[in-house]
Write an enzyme that holds these catalytic residues in place. Structure first.
Site, PDB file in Angstrom:
ATOM      1  N   SER A 179       3.147   3.123  -7.179  1.00 52.08           N
ATOM      2  CA  SER A 179       3.330   3.503  -5.781  1.00 52.08           C
ATOM      3  C   SER A 179       4.646   4.220  -5.499  1.00 52.08           C
ATOM      4  CB  SER A 179       3.218   2.263  -4.882  1.00 52.08           C
ATOM      5  OG  SER A 179       4.129   1.264  -5.296  1.00 52.08           O
ATOM      6  N   HIS A 207      -3.341   3.786  -4.748  1.00 52.86           N
ATOM      7  CA  HIS A 207      -2.959   5.195  -4.606  1.00 52.86           C
ATOM      8  C   HIS A 207      -3.830   6.157  -5.406  1.00 52.86           C
ATOM      9  CE1 HIS A 207       0.632   4.108  -2.344  1.00 52.86           C
ATOM     10  NE2 HIS A 207       0.714   3.083  -3.177  1.00 52.86           N
ATOM     11  N   LYS A 239      -4.972   3.750   2.922  1.00 50.51           N
ATOM     12  CA  LYS A 239      -4.216   4.893   2.376  1.00 50.51           C
ATOM     13  C   LYS A 239      -5.118   6.122   2.404  1.00 50.51           C
ATOM     14  CE  LYS A 239      -0.819   1.942   0.474  1.00 50.51           C
ATOM     15  NZ  LYS A 239      -0.509   0.871  -0.455  1.00 50.51           N
TER      16      LYS A 239
HETATM   17  C1  LIG Z   1      -0.012  -0.440  -0.294  1.00 44.89           C
HETATM   18  C2  LIG Z   1      -0.254  -1.163  -1.560  1.00 44.89           C
HETATM   19  C3  LIG Z   1      -0.801  -2.437  -1.563  1.00 44.89           C
HETATM   20  C4  LIG Z   1      -1.024  -3.208  -0.294  1.00 44.89           C
HETATM   21  O1  LIG Z   1      -2.095  -2.726   0.413  1.00 44.89           O
HETATM   22  P1  LIG Z   1      -2.150  -2.981   1.988  1.00 44.89           P
HETATM   23  O2  LIG Z   1      -3.572  -2.778   2.328  1.00 44.89           O
HETATM   24  O3  LIG Z   1      -1.229  -2.005   2.611  1.00 44.89           O
HETATM   25  O4  LIG Z   1      -1.703  -4.409   2.193  1.00 44.89           O
HETATM   26  C5  LIG Z   1      -1.114  -3.014  -2.767  1.00 44.89           C
HETATM   27  N1  LIG Z   1      -0.856  -2.377  -3.932  1.00 44.89           N
HETATM   28  C6  LIG Z   1      -0.304  -1.161  -3.967  1.00 44.89           C
HETATM   29  C7  LIG Z   1      -0.054  -0.502  -5.280  1.00 44.89           C
HETATM   30  C8  LIG Z   1       0.034  -0.521  -2.781  1.00 44.89           C
HETATM   31  O5  LIG Z   1       0.620   0.666  -2.811  1.00 44.89           O
END
Ligand SMILES: *Cc1c(COP(=O)(O)O)cnc(C)c1O
Length: 387
Positions: A179, A207, A239
């Protein structure tokens, strides 16, 4: 010391280390531009990679679902909060990822904790890449399994650490796309290694999904890996898919196990059906409109080419996450401020989100951007390489 005096002392320390966090207040939808304090900014810091967070059809389906189902889900999934729309979305997600079944969670953070807690306990071992997301690490801690961290993308370090595990279950948990660095995990090799070490493999593709692979199937599609290769797949819906929530996909036995044992699934109110309806639409758009991925790749190429001409050192990332590591936290805060004065919003990422000494500007690109937006960003970054 009373509670506030103790807290203020700790907060002051954080300020002095240049690690204090502030929130911006956004007065517009997410998109290529956002409004903050009455000003427009070109935004390079959201994870809305496909530009779906403010898609008109997604919003229309959400409004329609509010008419049909109301707003609140009223209860947890196991009591009476599990609706027909949740059910449809789970089927769609299973199909999208080529897995037998899928299970919705309210967030990725909760999904990661739920999976690890459901699968492991005392006496087991979870092996994690050092750069894994905090939610995977926290899941490891909550599960009470032994948490072993291996060097970033270092298969021989992982292999050695696997060989040290004497007993109990072994789970390798890894980000598909990291991330804060944007690089892709060597999932094909991780899958073979897991196989030969009799370890289970879990991928957090927050991602990768929507972005990688011809159909946006994510890191597993990128490598052509099936459910047999990667038995536990976690994906997020806030995302690239532009809404909110998360899911885990895999075998029927896995999903049933999570329904029985994942405490962050069981003991929480179900995601509202309106969100599930919006996600159903955004999945359709994400899958069918491959121009979004193609455009994104052109934007990434343009950015990387321009940034290297400016003498900026980039990380080896082929994804929309394009960090510029400056090292020092204060320097990074100042660089972010200067960009903001020029109307450019980028992520300012400091420890403990990233390792000490690796503070960075985290630039993210979206299919909502135009080529000229990238050029404006590059103009704004000019001079950064010289300090
Ligand atoms: C954003 C993210 C999460 C958490 O997801 P949310 O739905 O925002 O709680 C978990 N793992 C990774 C790699 C992330 O980037």
């Amino acid at each position: 010391m009373n509670i506030d005096a103790a807290l203020v002392e700790r907060l002051e320390q954080r300020k002095q280390q240049q690690l204090y966090r502030d929130r911006l207040i956004v007065d517009s939808p997410q998109g290529r531009e956002v409004i903050i304090d009455g000003q427009y900014y070109l935004s390079f810091c959201s994870n809305d990679y496909l530009g779906l967070a403010n898609h008109p059809e997604v919003a229309a389906d959400l409004r329609q679902a509010a008419q049909d189902f109301g707003v609140g889900s009223g209860a947890s999934h196991l009591v009476s909060g599990h609706s027909r729309v949740h059910c449809q979305l789970e089927d769609e997600l299973a199909q999208y990822t080529g897995r037998e079944r899928a299970l919705l969670f309210s967030s990725g953070y909760m999904a990661n904790i739920g999976v690890i807690v459901a699968l492991l306990g005392r006496g087991d071992t979870v092996l994690q890449d050092r750069l894994n997301h905090a939610s995977l690490l926290d899941g490891g801690l909550v599960s009470r399994a032994k948490l072993v961290r291996y060097k970033h993308n270092d298969l021989s370090d992982l292999n050695f650490r696997l060989s040290q595990v004497q007993s109990g279950k072994k789970l390798i948990a890894v980000d598909g796309v990291f991330s804060m660095d944007g690089d892709i995990a060597p999932l094909d090799q991780l899958s073979s290694l897991a196989d030969s070490a009799h370890a289970w493999l879990m991928v957090d593709d927050a991602h990768g999904l929507g972005v990688l692979g011809a159909n946006g199937g994510g890191t597993t599609e990128h490598y052509g890996l099936s459910q047999a290769d990667v038995p536990i797949l976690m994906g997020t819906l806030g995302k690239a898919f532009g809404v909110s929530g998360a899911f885990v996909a895999g075998s029927s036995a896995l999903i049933e196990t999570l329904i029985q044992y994942a405490r962050s699934y069981i003991y929480t109110t179900a995601m509202p059906s309106v969100l599930a309806a919006a996600i159903l639409r955004s999945l359709k758009v994400a899958r069918s409109e491959s121009w979004r991925r193609e455009k994104l790749n052109r934007l990434i190429e343009r950015f990387r080419c321009g940034a290297s001409q400016l003498g900026l050192s980039l990380l080896p990332s082929k994804t929309p996450i394009q960090p510029i590591v400056l090292g020092d936290a204060e320097k990074t805060v100042q660089a972010g401020k200067r960009l903001k004065e020029k109307g450019l919003l980028v992520g300012i990422i400091r420890p403990p989100t990233v390792p000490n000494g690796s503070a960075r500007l985290r630039i993210t690109l979206s299919a909502a951007h135009e080529m000229s937006d990238v050029d404006k960003l590059l103009d704004g970054l000019e001079g950064l390489a010289d300090g």
